[in-house]
Structures are given as C-alpha cells and as structure tokens.
Design a protein around this motif. Sequence first.
Motif, short mmCIF file in Angstrom:
data_model
loop_
_atom_site.label_atom_id
_atom_site.label_comp_id
_atom_site.label_asym_id
_atom_site.label_seq_id
_atom_site.Cartn_x
_atom_site.Cartn_y
_atom_site.Cartn_z
N LEU A 132 0.83 -1.20 0.00
CA LEU A 132 0.00 0.00 0.00
C LEU A 132 0.87 1.26 0.00
CD1 LEU A 132 -2.86 -1.24 2.29
CD2 LEU A 132 -2.92 -0.87 -0.17
N PRO A 133 0.35 2.37 -0.56
CA PRO A 133 1.21 3.50 -0.89
C PRO A 133 1.54 4.47 0.23
CG PRO A 133 -1.00 3.90 -1.70
CD PRO A 133 -0.99 2.51 -1.14
N ASP A 134 0.72 4.60 1.27
CA ASP A 134 1.02 5.63 2.28
C ASP A 134 0.66 5.14 3.68
OD1 ASP A 134 -1.72 5.72 2.08
OD2 ASP A 134 -1.85 7.90 1.92
N LEU A 135 1.00 5.98 4.66
CA LEU A 135 0.84 5.59 6.06
C LEU A 135 -0.60 5.26 6.43
CD1 LEU A 135 2.12 5.29 8.91
CD2 LEU A 135 1.54 7.69 9.25
N PRO A 136 -1.60 6.07 6.10
CA PRO A 136 -2.96 5.72 6.53
C PRO A 136 -3.47 4.38 5.96
CG PRO A 136 -2.88 8.02 5.93
CD PRO A 136 -1.57 7.43 5.53
N ALA A 170 -0.21 11.08 14.46
CA ALA A 170 1.16 11.58 14.63
C ALA A 170 1.88 11.64 13.29
CB ALA A 170 1.92 10.69 15.61
N GLY A 171 1.68 10.65 12.46
CA GLY A 171 2.29 10.66 11.13
C GLY A 171 1.80 11.82 10.29
N TYR A 172 0.51 12.09 10.35
CA TYR A 172 -0.05 13.20 9.58
C TYR A 172 0.51 14.53 10.09
CZ TYR A 172 -3.41 16.24 7.29
OH TYR A 172 -3.99 17.21 6.51
N PHE A 173 0.54 14.71 11.41
CA PHE A 173 0.98 15.98 11.99
C PHE A 173 2.48 16.22 11.85
CE2 PHE A 173 -2.88 16.03 15.01
CZ PHE A 173 -3.68 16.49 13.98
N THR A 174 3.26 15.16 11.68
CA THR A 174 4.70 15.36 11.45
C THR A 174 5.02 15.56 9.99
OG1 THR A 174 5.08 12.97 11.37
CG2 THR A 174 5.39 14.07 13.51
N GLY A 175 4.01 15.50 9.14
CA GLY A 175 4.22 15.82 7.74
C GLY A 175 4.48 14.63 6.84
N THR A 176 4.15 13.44 7.27
CA THR A 176 4.30 12.28 6.41
C THR A 176 3.40 12.46 5.19
OG1 THR A 176 4.69 10.87 8.32
CG2 THR A 176 4.08 9.77 6.28
N PRO A 177 3.96 12.40 3.99
CA PRO A 177 3.14 12.70 2.81
C PRO A 177 2.07 11.65 2.56
CG PRO A 177 5.32 11.94 2.16
CD PRO A 177 5.34 12.08 3.65
N GLU A 199 -7.79 21.66 5.97
CA GLU A 199 -8.26 23.02 6.26
C GLU A 199 -8.38 23.32 7.76
OE1 GLU A 199 -11.73 20.36 5.48
OE2 GLU A 199 -10.10 20.98 4.21
N ASN A 200 -8.26 22.30 8.60
CA ASN A 200 -8.40 22.51 10.04
C ASN A 200 -7.08 22.44 10.81
OD1 ASN A 200 -11.24 22.81 9.99
ND2 ASN A 200 -11.45 20.60 9.82
N TYR A 201 -6.00 22.08 10.15
CA TYR A 201 -4.72 21.94 10.84
C TYR A 201 -3.76 23.01 10.36
CZ TYR A 201 -0.29 20.03 12.40
OH TYR A 201 0.93 19.86 12.99
N ASP A 202 -3.14 23.71 11.33
CA ASP A 202 -2.14 24.72 11.01
C ASP A 202 -0.77 24.15 11.36
OD1 ASP A 202 -0.67 26.98 10.51
OD2 ASP A 202 -1.47 28.13 12.20
N PRO A 203 0.05 23.78 10.36
CA PRO A 203 1.33 23.15 10.66
C PRO A 203 2.34 24.10 11.31
CG PRO A 203 1.04 23.40 8.29
CD PRO A 203 -0.22 23.84 8.94
N GLU A 204 2.18 25.40 11.14
CA GLU A 204 3.11 26.35 11.76
C GLU A 204 2.92 26.40 13.27
OE1 GLU A 204 2.97 30.13 9.87
OE2 GLU A 204 3.37 29.28 7.88
N THR A 205 1.68 26.48 13.72
CA THR A 205 1.41 26.53 15.17
C THR A 205 1.11 25.14 15.74
OG1 THR A 205 -0.95 26.93 14.80
CG2 THR A 205 0.49 28.86 15.00
#
Length: 126
Positions: free
Chosen positions: A27-31, A86-93, A105-111
């Motif tokens: 399978l291609p990605d983490l989820p 955790a994978g999504y929030f750390t930027g796993t593509p 649209e609900n997650y701000d990666p900067e903050t």
Amino acid sequence: MIEVIVSALLLAGAAFMLLAAVGILRLPDLPTRMHASTKAGAMGAIFTMGAVAFYFADSVVFARALAIVVFILITSPIAAHVIGRAGYFTGTPLWSGTIKDELRENYDPETQTLRSGYEDSSDGQP
C-alpha cells in the motif's frame, strides 16, 4: 472434529496476518498501511486465539484467550489512530491519489494546532 476447527482457525489467522504483511508492503502511504496492519492483523490474532481456546478446551485458557481478544479489539484501533495522527501531523506525505483530506483546512502546521469544524461564537451556537 476439534482438530478441523483448530486447523481452520489457524489457517484463517495466518491468512489474515499474511494479508496484513502484504498490505504493509504494497500500500502507498501511512494511513492505508495502518488500515491494513490493524484490521487484518487484529483479525489474524483473534482467529489464532480462537484456535488456542478450542485446542486446549480449558476454562482458564478460554478466559485468557477472551481477555487477549478484548484487549486487541480495544487497543488496536486506538493505537492506529494515534500513530496515523502523529504521522499526519509530522508531515508524512499522503499518497498522490488521495482524494479527500479532511484535516487539511483545520490543521495549522506552523502553530501545530487543530481546530474543530465549528466556529466559536458568543452564544455557544455553531
């Protein structure tokens, strides 16, 4: 007769675990990998515990096998959710073919903040 049931349960458990392993590799990605490993892996373990309970035919072994099955059913989806989040929030593509990303649209990666879908208002209404 018991040997046939035990054999069938062990084969089903092994097949589900093999399916989980193939899913992790293919399978291609983490989820999607998390989905394969938790669903098929949990089913494989549950079938294996069923075989253990039938083989030994003892109330103590049955109680332990049932406790293990309940533990797997409770912890597997929670662990998958936490690891996937955790994978999504750390930027796993995500896979390039992903159609829907409800967190984008609900997650701000900067903050590193996640807001709910409801806007705050003074009267408490969404």
